[in-house]
Motif scaffolding. Sequence first.
Motif, PDB file in Angstrom:
ATOM      1  N   ASN A  18      40.811  27.088  41.062  1.00 19.41           N
ATOM      2  CA  ASN A  18      41.309  28.436  41.324  1.00 19.41           C
ATOM      3  C   ASN A  18      41.340  29.283  40.065  1.00 19.41           C
ATOM      4  O   ASN A  18      41.126  30.496  40.119  1.00 19.41           O
ATOM      5  CB  ASN A  18      42.683  28.373  41.986  1.00 19.41           C
ATOM      6  CG  ASN A  18      42.581  27.922  43.413  1.00 19.41           C
ATOM      7  OD1 ASN A  18      41.863  28.497  44.201  1.00 19.41           O
ATOM      8  ND2 ASN A  18      43.284  26.860  43.746  1.00 19.41           N
ATOM      9  N   LEU A  19      41.587  28.661  38.914  1.00 19.23           N
ATOM     10  CA  LEU A  19      41.539  29.405  37.663  1.00 19.23           C
ATOM     11  C   LEU A  19      40.125  29.899  37.378  1.00 19.23           C
ATOM     12  O   LEU A  19      39.918  31.044  36.969  1.00 19.23           O
ATOM     13  CB  LEU A  19      42.046  28.530  36.519  1.00 19.23           C
ATOM     14  CG  LEU A  19      42.226  29.205  35.174  1.00 19.23           C
ATOM     15  CD1 LEU A  19      43.289  30.297  35.263  1.00 19.23           C
ATOM     16  CD2 LEU A  19      42.606  28.179  34.132  1.00 19.23           C
ATOM     17  N   ALA A  20      39.134  29.041  37.628  1.00 20.31           N
ATOM     18  CA  ALA A  20      37.743  29.440  37.413  1.00 20.31           C
ATOM     19  C   ALA A  20      37.330  30.560  38.370  1.00 20.31           C
ATOM     20  O   ALA A  20      36.684  31.529  37.958  1.00 20.31           O
ATOM     21  CB  ALA A  20      36.826  28.233  37.588  1.00 20.31           C
ATOM     22  N   VAL A  21      37.720  30.449  39.628  1.00 25.58           N
ATOM     23  CA  VAL A  21      37.386  31.498  40.596  1.00 25.58           C
ATOM     24  C   VAL A  21      38.085  32.799  40.234  1.00 25.58           C
ATOM     25  O   VAL A  21      37.491  33.875  40.327  1.00 25.58           O
ATOM     26  CB  VAL A  21      37.747  31.047  42.033  1.00 25.58           C
ATOM     27  CG1 VAL A  21      37.612  32.194  43.011  1.00 25.58           C
ATOM     28  CG2 VAL A  21      36.856  29.896  42.448  1.00 25.58           C
ATOM     29  N   ALA A  22      39.332  32.713  39.785  1.00 23.29           N
ATOM     30  CA  ALA A  22      40.059  33.921  39.392  1.00 23.29           C
ATOM     31  C   ALA A  22      39.397  34.608  38.205  1.00 23.29           C
ATOM     32  O   ALA A  22      39.399  35.839  38.114  1.00 23.29           O
ATOM     33  CB  ALA A  22      41.514  33.576  39.063  1.00 23.29           C
ATOM     34  N   ALA A  28      31.943  38.992  40.104  1.00 22.37           N
ATOM     35  CA  ALA A  28      31.048  38.631  41.201  1.00 22.37           C
ATOM     36  C   ALA A  28      31.211  39.548  42.408  1.00 22.37           C
ATOM     37  O   ALA A  28      30.255  39.774  43.141  1.00 22.37           O
ATOM     38  CB  ALA A  28      31.297  37.188  41.620  1.00 22.37           C
ATOM     39  N   VAL A  29      32.422  40.064  42.617  1.00 19.12           N
ATOM     40  CA  VAL A  29      32.705  40.918  43.771  1.00 19.12           C
ATOM     41  C   VAL A  29      33.186  42.263  43.246  1.00 19.12           C
ATOM     42  O   VAL A  29      34.068  42.320  42.390  1.00 19.12           O
ATOM     43  CB  VAL A  29      33.782  40.279  44.679  1.00 19.12           C
ATOM     44  CG1 VAL A  29      34.059  41.152  45.877  1.00 19.12           C
ATOM     45  CG2 VAL A  29      33.364  38.884  45.096  1.00 19.12           C
ATOM     46  N   ASP A  30      32.622  43.337  43.768  1.00 19.93           N
ATOM     47  CA  ASP A  30      32.972  44.664  43.271  1.00 19.93           C
ATOM     48  C   ASP A  30      34.257  45.190  43.894  1.00 19.93           C
ATOM     49  O   ASP A  30      34.601  44.858  45.031  1.00 19.93           O
ATOM     50  CB  ASP A  30      31.850  45.658  43.598  1.00 19.93           C
ATOM     51  CG  ASP A  30      30.607  45.402  42.763  1.00 19.93           C
ATOM     52  OD1 ASP A  30      30.767  44.873  41.652  1.00 19.93           O
ATOM     53  OD2 ASP A  30      29.498  45.735  43.220  1.00 19.93           O
ATOM     54  N   GLY A  31      34.923  46.012  43.143  1.00 24.58           N
ATOM     55  CA  GLY A  31      36.041  46.789  43.665  1.00 24.58           C
ATOM     56  C   GLY A  31      37.325  46.016  43.850  1.00 24.58           C
ATOM     57  O   GLY A  31      37.594  45.009  43.204  1.00 24.58           O
ATOM     58  N   ALA A  32      38.107  46.547  44.788  1.00 23.73           N
ATOM     59  CA  ALA A  32      39.445  46.014  45.034  1.00 23.73           C
ATOM     60  C   ALA A  32      39.404  44.591  45.584  1.00 23.73           C
ATOM     61  O   ALA A  32      40.320  43.802  45.323  1.00 23.73           O
ATOM     62  CB  ALA A  32      40.192  46.923  46.002  1.00 23.73           C
ATOM     63  N   GLN A  33      38.360  44.257  46.318  1.00 24.70           N
ATOM     64  CA  GLN A  33      38.274  42.911  46.883  1.00 24.70           C
ATOM     65  C   GLN A  33      38.172  41.862  45.769  1.00 24.70           C
ATOM     66  O   GLN A  33      38.806  40.810  45.846  1.00 24.70           O
ATOM     67  CB  GLN A  33      37.081  42.795  47.817  1.00 24.70           C
ATOM     68  CG  GLN A  33      37.032  41.469  48.548  1.00 24.70           C
ATOM     69  CD  GLN A  33      35.890  41.396  49.551  1.00 24.70           C
ATOM     70  OE1 GLN A  33      35.100  42.338  49.673  1.00 24.70           O
ATOM     71  NE2 GLN A  33      35.811  40.296  50.265  1.00 24.70           N
ATOM     72  N   GLY A  34      37.424  42.143  44.730  1.00 20.29           N
ATOM     73  CA  GLY A  34      37.311  41.217  43.607  1.00 20.29           C
ATOM     74  C   GLY A  34      38.617  41.074  42.851  1.00 20.29           C
ATOM     75  O   GLY A  34      39.006  39.976  42.455  1.00 20.29           O
ATOM     76  N   VAL A  39      43.602  37.941  41.835  1.00 22.41           N
ATOM     77  CA  VAL A  39      45.065  37.845  41.836  1.00 22.41           C
ATOM     78  C   VAL A  39      45.522  36.693  42.721  1.00 22.41           C
ATOM     79  O   VAL A  39      46.367  35.884  42.322  1.00 22.41           O
ATOM     80  CB  VAL A  39      45.694  39.181  42.287  1.00 22.41           C
ATOM     81  CG1 VAL A  39      47.177  39.029  42.555  1.00 22.41           C
ATOM     82  CG2 VAL A  39      45.451  40.254  41.244  1.00 22.41           C
ATOM     83  N   GLY A  40      44.977  36.585  43.918  1.00 20.51           N
ATOM     84  CA  GLY A  40      45.372  35.523  44.836  1.00 20.51           C
ATOM     85  C   GLY A  40      45.055  34.143  44.298  1.00 20.51           C
ATOM     86  O   GLY A  40      45.891  33.226  44.345  1.00 20.51           O
ATOM     87  N   MET A  41      43.854  33.978  43.767  1.00 16.81           N
ATOM     88  CA  MET A  41      43.478  32.690  43.203  1.00 16.81           C
ATOM     89  C   MET A  41      44.293  32.378  41.954  1.00 16.81           C
ATOM     90  O   MET A  41      44.630  31.217  41.694  1.00 16.81           O
ATOM     91  CB  MET A  41      41.990  32.657  42.871  1.00 16.81           C
ATOM     92  CG  MET A  41      41.116  32.694  44.083  1.00 16.81           C
ATOM     93  SD  MET A  41      41.338  31.208  45.057  1.00 16.81           S
ATOM     94  CE  MET A  41      39.843  31.186  45.973  1.00 16.81           C
ATOM     95  N   GLY A  42      44.617  33.396  41.186  1.00 25.07           N
ATOM     96  CA  GLY A  42      45.452  33.196  40.008  1.00 25.07           C
ATOM     97  C   GLY A  42      46.846  32.726  40.372  1.00 25.07           C
ATOM     98  O   GLY A  42      47.419  31.869  39.694  1.00 25.07           O
ATOM     99  N   VAL A  43      47.403  33.267  41.445  1.00 29.44           N
ATOM    100  CA  VAL A  43      48.732  32.851  41.898  1.00 29.44           C
ATOM    101  C   VAL A  43      48.708  31.388  42.328  1.00 29.44           C
ATOM    102  O   VAL A  43      49.603  30.603  41.972  1.00 29.44           O
ATOM    103  CB  VAL A  43      49.228  33.766  43.041  1.00 29.44           C
ATOM    104  CG1 VAL A  43      50.437  33.196  43.733  1.00 29.44           C
ATOM    105  CG2 VAL A  43      49.529  35.155  42.510  1.00 29.44           C
TER     106      VAL A  43
END
Length: 60
Positions: A18-22, A28-34, A39-43
Amino acid sequence: MKSLLSSKPALWFLFLFNLAVAAVAPFAVDGAQGVMTAVGMGVVSMGAGVSLLRSRQSAA
């Protein structure tokens, strides 16, 4: 299920993956979705990290 998720290998996997994905998600993903993915993966990663630290302190 709780015993599986609280095992050390599972916590390390959750923390590192999850740290790597965060770290990669905003690039990799533009805008608010990225940003929200990061943030979610970081949590989740920080939650696993805190669990690792708590288990380490209780074992000592």
